[in-house]
Scaffold this motif. Structure first.
Motif, short mmCIF file in Angstrom:
data_model
loop_
_atom_site.label_atom_id
_atom_site.label_comp_id
_atom_site.label_asym_id
_atom_site.label_seq_id
_atom_site.Cartn_x
_atom_site.Cartn_y
_atom_site.Cartn_z
N LEU A 38 -15.56 45.93 2.14
CA LEU A 38 -14.72 45.40 3.09
C LEU A 38 -14.01 43.36 2.75
N ARG A 45 -7.25 40.42 -1.32
CA ARG A 45 -5.58 40.56 -0.30
C ARG A 45 -4.60 39.64 -1.20
N ALA A 270 4.77 49.38 4.82
CA ALA A 270 4.81 48.48 5.80
C ALA A 270 3.97 50.01 6.53
N ALA A 273 0.68 51.04 5.76
CA ALA A 273 -0.49 50.11 5.97
C ALA A 273 -0.50 50.51 7.57
N ARG A 274 0.44 50.82 8.12
CA ARG A 274 0.46 50.85 10.22
C ARG A 274 -1.20 52.38 9.82
N PHE A 277 -4.21 51.76 9.69
CA PHE A 277 -4.97 50.85 9.99
C PHE A 277 -5.30 52.88 11.48
N GLU A 280 -7.98 54.21 10.49
CA GLU A 280 -9.37 54.15 10.09
C GLU A 280 -9.90 54.16 12.05
N VAL A 281 -8.93 53.32 12.06
CA VAL A 281 -9.52 52.91 13.44
C VAL A 281 -10.45 53.98 14.23
N ALA B 297 -4.37 45.28 21.42
CA ALA B 297 -4.51 45.38 20.12
C ALA B 297 -3.93 46.41 18.72
N LEU B 298 -3.92 47.52 19.45
CA LEU B 298 -3.06 48.47 18.09
C LEU B 298 -1.72 47.31 17.59
N LEU B 301 -2.68 44.26 15.73
CA LEU B 301 -3.51 44.10 13.90
C LEU B 301 -2.59 44.86 13.25
N GLY B 302 -1.62 46.34 14.39
CA GLY B 302 -0.62 46.89 12.85
C GLY B 302 0.36 45.76 12.42
N GLU B 303 1.06 44.97 13.13
CA GLU B 303 2.05 44.63 13.46
C GLU B 303 1.50 43.40 11.44
N VAL B 305 -1.19 44.13 9.78
CA VAL B 305 -1.45 45.36 9.22
C VAL B 305 -0.27 45.68 7.70
N ALA B 306 1.23 45.73 8.97
CA ALA B 306 2.40 46.08 7.88
C ALA B 306 2.62 44.85 7.36
N GLU B 309 -1.13 40.75 6.10
CA GLU B 309 -1.62 39.46 6.53
C GLU B 309 -3.43 40.06 6.57
N SER B 311 -6.07 43.43 6.07
CA SER B 311 -6.50 44.93 5.60
C SER B 311 -6.38 45.52 6.92
N PRO B 312 -6.04 47.28 6.31
CA PRO B 312 -6.78 48.16 7.71
C PRO B 312 -7.81 48.61 7.85
N ALA B 313 -9.30 48.05 7.45
CA ALA B 313 -10.14 48.59 7.36
C ALA B 313 -10.39 47.32 7.83
N LYS B 314 -10.12 45.84 7.14
CA LYS B 314 -10.71 44.71 8.25
C LYS B 314 -9.72 44.90 9.85
N ALA B 315 -8.91 45.60 9.88
CA ALA B 315 -8.04 45.35 11.44
C ALA B 315 -8.61 46.59 12.05
N ALA B 316 -9.12 47.05 11.26
CA ALA B 316 -9.90 48.08 12.89
C ALA B 316 -11.10 47.81 12.55
N LEU B 319 -10.65 46.37 15.42
CA LEU B 319 -10.14 46.04 16.77
C LEU B 319 -11.40 46.80 17.48
#
Lengths: 326, 326
Positions: A38, A45, A270, A273-274, A277, A280-281, B297-298, B301-303, B305-306, B309, B311-316, B319
């Motif tokens: 991670l 990035r 985009a 990526a969403r 994400f 992943e959640v 939050a979804l 953070l989804g915004e 990630v899209a 800004e 990574s999907p993994a970090k955002a997950a 959250l």
């Protein structure tokens, strides 16, 4: 942490061994490796390099390896750097293909501008998807121009690969008569380009006919806003004779350029990526059931439910009330 | 709570209005109703009555409603109490069938020994499954002897219904020639009894031939430990002429008795309870994402990630670290 920064720097400089090590890191299921992975992905990035991610699917026997070998070598011959990643749904069960991908693509694997990585072996397809997606990011950061993500034609894995690609190619073999090889409608709908392989020797006429059939089928399908006129399209190629590959590549770049110019390229990435994400959640949330405490509770309450001492709903409520929120 | 006890008592006494109210309660998605439903299911635990739960699947046009009507009336004629529950996968999208099940089974719906409940309308098949499974428990507690769980032939819903039944029937129409109607192998493997309907009039010969074809196909399949000799089997019936229904019922009771005598009946119910418990746990865990805080939050953070800004993994990870563990 310092190690991660070094690895990131070497990877961005195009060091192949650093890339291989980084992919091993994202493929690992060890928690400490996960943390490093991670951190690495985060450090990479905004590296600024954008590759063309091409998903490629085809059932066994259509000549996928031969195509990738010929197509990949054509691209490296033009000075492009090409990475090949494989998503093998069977590896989710068997732990990887027995015949390595490199032995199937001998010429490409010895090419200094190419990088081939077989499918990670995982216990489930979701795990394979996550690792592959992260490997794509790593290859992109490492400066590859084209990333081919290959999968065999099994419904779920094709959708998954399309979800991580900028373009999706479907490789087919010539069919007898006007039979459309039972390609599922859902797969046709995600294909940007259909390539009918083996347009050589005595199969050439059949390939041309099959290509025309698919072109007709594609024309009947719903127009997608992310396609320029004439797309999705069907073309013939001969991987063996290395024919039609330049035309196919032209179609791919034409499509990618059009999508870039019209904002679809960025929008698609985009949305992907969403999507990843959210996957992943869900994955991370369900992973809370993998801890030893949760496993013990699942086993204990599962026994009680099986014995009829508790309702499934009540037992689930009890378990969730005591689940550690790590 | 007191109300729950009253409802449980009335339901166990066979009060149909109490049963209908209880099913409405388990079908509700309101949290307070859910609490009441869990209390009710818990109060009913160990009621001591065991029904025969029969899953029934068939594609539209095979005469499922006519069969259930004729078969159900035959059973009530023998003094048995029959409940019919429907699992309609399309209701997950459309919010229930337009034509109610009762209008399709007019005679049975007026029978005081029968109880017919249409498919609950839910946003997803998992929700339909949960409600149906709990409705089965309620019908069993209400003293019904036979519970028919009906579904149309769509892969996922059939497996789901088999997972909540003691026996699984597949209803088929006579086929032309030796074509096996494209019944998927997976469905054949979960069928305990194949009934070829419409064995009447000019379709009688075709029904007999189709039945023989399926009997042959069943013989070629792997022997399952939970089957007595001769099972799974294929029989012809005519729902319209009410022919073959007694023989089919005989086969069902023979199979159920054998499984009871050999421990398979209880073992299957225990395995099913465990399966549904695990499904409930996963469902309940993922439901934590439905709260307003989690949704916000979804989205946020989804915004990010899209926009690239994060990574999907970090955002997950972010959250999940802040998800309330309710």
């Amino acid at each position: 942490m310092d190690d991660t920064q070094t690895l990131a720097k070497r990877l961005c400089a195009g060091d192949r061994r650093a890339l291989a090590r980084a992919i091993t890191l994202v493929e690992s299921s060890r928690p400490d490796h996960r943390t490093q992975a991670l951190a690495l992905l985060d450090a990479l990035r905004g590296h600024g390099h954008e590759a063309l991610r091409i998903g490629l699917s085809g059932t066994p026997g259509v000549g996928k390896s031969t195509f990738i070998e010929a197509f990949g070598c054509m691209l490296t011959g033009q000075g492009l750097r090409v990475a090949v990643l494989a998503v093998d749904p069977s590896s989710a069960r068997t732990g990887g293909s027995i015949l390595g991908d490199k032995t199937r693509m001998e010429r490409l694997s010895r090419d200094p501008r190419a990088f081939i990585r077989p499918s990670p072996s995982q216990t489930h397809l979701g795990g394979v998807a996550r690792r592959t997606r992260e490997a794509i990011d790593l290859c992109e950061a490492a400066g590859f121009d084209v990333i081919l993500i290959e999968t065999v034609g099994v419904g779920q894995s094709e959708t998954m690969v399309a979800e991580m690609s900028d373009l999706f190619l479907l490789l087919l073999a010539p069919a007898g008569g006007d039979e459309l090889q039972g390609v599922k409608r859902g797969i046709m709908e995600i294909a940007d380009l259909i390539l009918v392989n083996k347009a050589d020797g005595e199969l050439k006429a059949a390939a041309t006919r099959t290509c025309a059939d698919y072109a007709g089928a594609l024309r009947l399908m719903r127009k997608r806003p992310e396609d320029p006129p004439g797309f999705p399209k069907a073309l013939t190629v001969s991987a063996m004779e290395e024919a039609g590959l330049a035309t196919a590549w032209e179609a791919m770049t034409e499509l990618a350029d059009w999508r870039r110019d019209h904002g679809h390229f960025t929008a698609r990435r985009a949305a992907q990526a969403r999507h990843w994400f959210e996957a992943e959640v869900r994955h991370g949330l369900l992973a809370r059931l993998d801890g030893s405490e949760a496993r013990a509770a699942l086993a204990r309450l599962g026994e009680a439910v099986a014995a009829g001492e508790m309702s499934p709903a009540k037992a689930a409520q009890d378990l969730l009330a005591h689940l550690p929120s790590r």
